[in-house]
Write an enzyme that holds these catalytic residues in place. Structure first.
Site, PDB file in Angstrom:
ATOM      1  N   CYS A 116      15.326 -10.030 -17.399  1.00 26.88           N
ATOM      2  CA  CYS A 116      14.896 -11.437 -17.454  1.00 26.88           C
ATOM      3  C   CYS A 116      15.872 -12.323 -18.221  1.00 26.88           C
ATOM      4  CB  CYS A 116      13.509 -11.532 -18.074  1.00 26.88           C
ATOM      5  SG  CYS A 116      12.320 -10.521 -17.200  1.00 26.88           S
ATOM      6  N   HIS A 262      11.925 -18.935 -20.085  1.00 30.86           N
ATOM      7  CA  HIS A 262      11.617 -17.886 -19.105  1.00 30.86           C
ATOM      8  C   HIS A 262      10.107 -17.870 -18.878  1.00 30.86           C
ATOM      9  CE1 HIS A 262      11.285 -14.230 -16.986  1.00 30.86           C
ATOM     10  NE2 HIS A 262      10.875 -13.495 -18.009  1.00 30.86           N
ATOM     11  N   ASN A 292       6.507 -14.457 -12.564  1.00 29.86           N
ATOM     12  CA  ASN A 292       7.688 -14.065 -13.325  1.00 29.86           C
ATOM     13  C   ASN A 292       8.780 -13.625 -12.345  1.00 29.86           C
ATOM     14  OD1 ASN A 292       9.611 -12.829 -14.892  1.00 29.86           O
ATOM     15  ND2 ASN A 292       8.163 -11.628 -16.111  1.00 29.86           N
TER      16      ASN A 292
END
Ligand code: UT7
Length: 335
Positions: A116, A262, A292
């Protein structure tokens, strides 16, 4: 007073597949509810790449839009960096296919495996090359096709992730100012703590546990996560990375125009920004719609808000991300 930036985001782009998988769709697949997913994560739906589409297809679509926005051709690129943990294949790099599909020249093209945090890692690396003058235009992509590597029988992970791609072109900062601010990358800081390596992983398919029928049977080729371990470290490290970016540049929390974090969990984001003292109306979100998307999440969110006109030239945008590794980082950019 912020330091003078040496590199600048010249253009942004993103791509999301059309197919939507809602929480209600997931209710029919695993033992979960829309209410649980919304309350614990903030996610209502995510995008799923159709069969036949590969990671480099999404990356190329996002990259084309970023090139267009930057008013550059693929042949102007000096390097292609692709942050992804869901490559087209283990070898060669997905960036190689992106180069080919864009019709770029023989510039170096490589992947970055920082999960990520992949986009922030890519931005930081690109910034170093542009700063030194070694490279002029660097394409940085964050792209994930996570729907192919999540276990659709594991409710603890399959509800979280989505597919998509985001891209920026980083180039020399040179002279452009807006609202009296020099436009460009003011700070990037990246970190990794391998002590938590096994908290979020795809354990099978590598040299430790090569793929065989048993690996597939036990779903070791799919995502495994200890969610609470990651949650706790995310709250702590995203706050420190964001604070470091502000301290390093001398930009105060009140001078931040947008936080572009994020998109892993709304509760993590709320916790971090409230401790930073940034009001919630300055926090950009799309987790509800896309879930996500790992390394793609920040550049998707950034591009969406640049194109809508919400983010304007001269705005200070604070970015932060954490994921498997654990790897994390923060960046402060004047758009
Ligand atoms: O982007 C990269 C990094 N990833 C992250 O940042 C993710 C970080 N972690 C998280 O966001 C959260 O830990 C999750 C959203 C993954 C989980 O939320 P949580 O509040 O930590 O839940 P939990 O894992 O403690 O589970 C609580 C309960 C458990 O049931 P019991 O043991 O209390 O009976 C789980 O089995 O919730 C259950 N559960 C679910 N229930 C309904 C777990 N997943 C689901 C689900 N639907 N999808």
């Amino acid at each position: 007073m912020a330091a003078t930036p040496q590199s600048r985001i010249l253009g942004t782009g993103h791509y999301l597949p059309d197919v939507i998988r809602s929480n209600f769709d997931l209710e029919k697949m695993v033992d979960t509810t829309d209410a649980w997913i919304v309350e614990r994560t903030g996610i209502r739906e995510r995008r799923i790449a159709p069969e036949g589409m590969v990671t480099s297809d999404m990356a190329t679509a996002a990259a084309k839009r970023a090139l267009e926005a930057a008013e550059l051709q693929a042949s102007d690129l000096d390097m292609i960096l692709v942050g992804t943990v869901t490559p087209d294949m283990p070898m060669p790099a997905t960036a190689v296919y992106v180069q080919q599909k864009l019709g770029a020249g023989h510039c170096p093209a490589m992947d970055l495996s920082a999960a990520c945090a992949g986009f922030i890692f890519g931005l930081s690396i690109a910034d170093q090359f542009v700063k030194t003058g070694a490279m002029k235009n660097v394409l940085v992509v964050g792209v994930e096709l996570l729907s192919r590597v999540v276990n659709w029988e594991d409710r603890g992970t399959c509800v979280l992730f989505g597919d998509g791609a985001g891209a920026v072109i980083l180039g020399p900062a040179g002279g452009a100012t807006a609202r009296g601010r020099a436009r460009g990358v003011l700070s990037t800081r990246i970190h990794t703590d391998g002590a938590l390596a096994r908290s979020l992983m795809i354990p099978g398919g590598g040299s430790e546990t090569p793929t065989n029928a048993d690996v597939v049977e036990k779903r070791l080729h799919k995502v495994h996560m200890r969610g609470q371990d990651i949650f706790k470290v995310a709250v702590k490290n995203l706050y420190s990375a964001s604070k470091d970016a502000l301290e390093e540049t001398g930009v105060s929390a009140s001078e931040v125009d947008w936080v572009c974090p994020h998109q892993a969990n709304l509760r993590i984001i709320d916790n971090v920004v409230s401790r930073l003292g940034v009001p919630e109306e300055k926090v950009l979100l799309n987790i509800e719609k896309v879930g996500n998307t790992s390394s793609a999440s920040i550049p998707i969110l950034l591009d969406d808000n640049v194109r809508s006109g919400k983010i304007k030239a001269g705005d200070h945008v604070l970015m932060c991300a954490l994921g498997a590794g654990v790897s994390w980082g923060g960046a402060l950019v004047t758009i």
